[in-house]
Design an enzyme around this catalytic site. Structure first.
Site, PDB file in Angstrom:
ATOM      1  CE  LYS A   1     -22.122  12.864 -26.286  1.00 43.95           C
ATOM      2  NZ  LYS A   1     -21.485  12.743 -25.381  1.00 43.95           N
TER       3      LYS A   1
ATOM      4  NE  ARG B   1     -18.757  21.061 -18.509  1.00 38.20           N
ATOM      5  CZ  ARG B   1     -17.810  20.120 -18.449  1.00 38.20           C
ATOM      6  NH1 ARG B   1     -16.425  20.574 -17.801  1.00 38.20           N
ATOM      7  NH2 ARG B   1     -17.944  18.906 -18.207  1.00 38.20           N
TER       8      ARG B   1
END
EC number: 3.4.11.1
Length: 520
Positions: free
Chosen positions: A244, A318
């Protein structure tokens, strides 16, 4: 400021704070400005002006209570009955004020060596006559806001103070006092034996061991029905090798909000003791980089046997949820699955910080969840769970699924479809709280109350409430009633209405025919 702990039936020495609305007989010199308090200290009384009485509802009461607790300049005893309106019965006032005040008054994790002076003023409740129903609402509100604050406190704790091992241990120790909860902590070897390779792939870059915490409550052992809650527990998300940018890495300690929420729900369930079976699974690790961290293009086998190509290590949520959903469906024998996660940035883009995005496999389970959210006064919005969004999940040339695709611009939808692949066809709700889990650097404990109501399957019934049923915003002001009964009642009413319309049409038709014959 201390938390509200009781409702007093007699006056104390604090200034009595009463609500006053537009059109009420007002004392002289009253300042008629919204939420402005005018004090008459000789009489030891104060009035807060709240505008039009017909417009004052639950949200207004809750926000007023939060603001009052944050900015209280004097000790007040709130005269609860004066806040009752046609949109808000006394139970709603008690619920909103208890939750609002204790939300703001809660002292969360803080290591500041210099803090602003603690507000020594106090707030208390005054209600001369307390019915058992009101007392029950008060006790429940205390439990729910305490659970919400528990989740908030876990969220705000910095990642160097709350890694995966520490979080699991906190739950293990804290929940020992609840004898109706069974807590099981799975460590690496057990996780490996279960074949939870997707969780293990995310954990490859961590210096801390992964943990899976399973919390079970059996309120009705004779029933096969069971709601299983699954929470994402990434104690810090750097993005892994799909790193990030710095500005998006701040606040990533809140990426474990899902696990904090489901743990808080079980804390409340243990105290409310519903006649239901509810379990929770916390999947806990961090997502960081080292020499052995998972690489993009890697392929792993899930607990379900499906293979997954990891195209983006920053789409790790996920992955950890997938194995836990399958575990909940197959090992815990869930009849309803629900997960919550700070999952995708596109959900923040879609709904901002106002609504939590909800995906449901059927209208039935969606309406059950929507009803629960209305009772809890939390904003939820149904999102599309459609097979078209699953196409980009199946682009991989080397695996059954891929965890991310640059070809799909609505990643929140594809992520939901990815997770659905691991539910084993169990009725399923997915909650993406990326925009609502925290705000301005503070965790909100979002959906804790909704999850509790969903687990209890509580429904609204205002039959014996003193408020106007059509206008009351309290939602949970009376007896619990099953969804089936409510749906049947609605269908019955609709059927009667249809029959009435048909009869009217027939009567009108006969009248028209008679008139026609008369003309002839």
């Amino acid at each position: 400021m201390e938390l509200i702990k009781e409702i007093e039936t007699s006056r104390n020495s604090s200034v009595l704070l009463k609500a006053i609305f537009e059109g009420d007989d007002a004392p002289t010199l009253l300042v008629k400005k919204q939420s402005q308090i005018t004090e008459y200290l000789k009489e030891n009384v104060a009035y807060v002006y709240l505008g039009k009485k017909s417009e004052f509802g639950y949200k207004d009461a809750y926000e007023f209570a939060r603001d009052l607790a944050e900015n209280c300049a004097r000790s007040y005893q709130l005269d609860l009955t004066t806040f009752v309106t046609e949109k808000l019965c006394i139970k709603g006032v008690v619920d909103a004020f208890t939750k609002g005040i204790n939300f703001s008054a809660f002292q969360y994790y803080n290591l500041k060596t210099f803090t602003k002076r603690v507000n020594e003023n106090s707030l208390s409740f005054y209600l001369e006559n307390i019915s058992q129903d009101v007392l029950n609402v008060f006790k429940k509100a205390l439990i729910l806001v305490d659970a919400q604050n528990f989740a908030r406190n876990l969220g705000v704790t910095p990642p160097n103070e709350l890694n995966s091992e520490q979080l699991a241990e906190i739950i293990r120790k804290d929940f020992k006092k609840y004898h109706n909860l069974k807590v099981k902590v799975l460590e690496r070897k057990q996780i490996e034996l279960l074949g939870m390779d997707l969780l293990l792939s995310v954990n490859k870059g961590s210096v801390y061991e992964p943990r899976v915490v399973i919390i079970e409550y059996k309120g009705n052992p004779s029933s096969q029905e069971k709601t299983v809650l699954v929470g994402k527990g990434i104690t810090f998300d750097s993005g892994g090798y799909s790193l990030k940018p710095p500005k998006f890495m701040l606040g990533m300690k809140y990426d474990m909000s899902g696990s904090a929420i489901v743990a808080a729900v079980m804390k409340a369930i243990a105290q409310l003791k519903p006649n239901k079976n509810v379990s929770a699974i916390m999947c806990i690790t961090d997502n960081r980089i080292n020499g052995d961290a998972s690489l993009p293009d890697s392929v792993y086998t899930s607990m379900s046997g499906k293979t997954v190509e990891v195209n983006n290590t920053d789409a790790e949520g996920r992955l950890v949820l997938a194995d836990r959903l399958y575990y909940g469906a197959t090992k815990l024998n869930a009849t309803r699955l629900i997960d919550t996660a700070t999952l995708t940035g596109t959900m923040l883009t879609a709904l901002g910080q106002t609504y939590s995005g909800i995906y449901a496999t059927s209208c039935k389970i969606w309406h059950q969840f929507e009803d629960a959210a209305k009772i809890a006064h939390e904003k939820v919005w149904r999102m599309p769970l459609h097979e078209d969004f699953n196409k980009t999940n199946k682009e991989s040339l080397v695996a059954d699924l891929n965890n991310y695709s640059n070809n799909e611009k609505s990643d929140c939808n594809t992520a939901a479809m990815f997770l659905k692949e691991f539910t084993n066809n169990v009725p399923y709700i997915h909650c993406d709280v990326a925009g609502t889990a925290d705000k301005k650097g503070m965790g909100l404990g979002i959906l804790v109350s909704t999850f509790v109501e969903f687990g209890k399957s509580q429904q609204r019934n205002c039959e014996s409430c003193e408020c106007d049923e059509q206008k009351c915003e309290t939602k949970n002001c009376n007896i619990e009633e099953s969804t089936t009964k409510i749906v049947k009642a609605k269908k019955s009413t609709a059927k009667k209405a249809t029959t009435k319309k048909t009869t009217t049409r027939k009567t009108a038709s006969k009248t028209k025919s008679t008139k026609s014959k008369a003309r002839k």
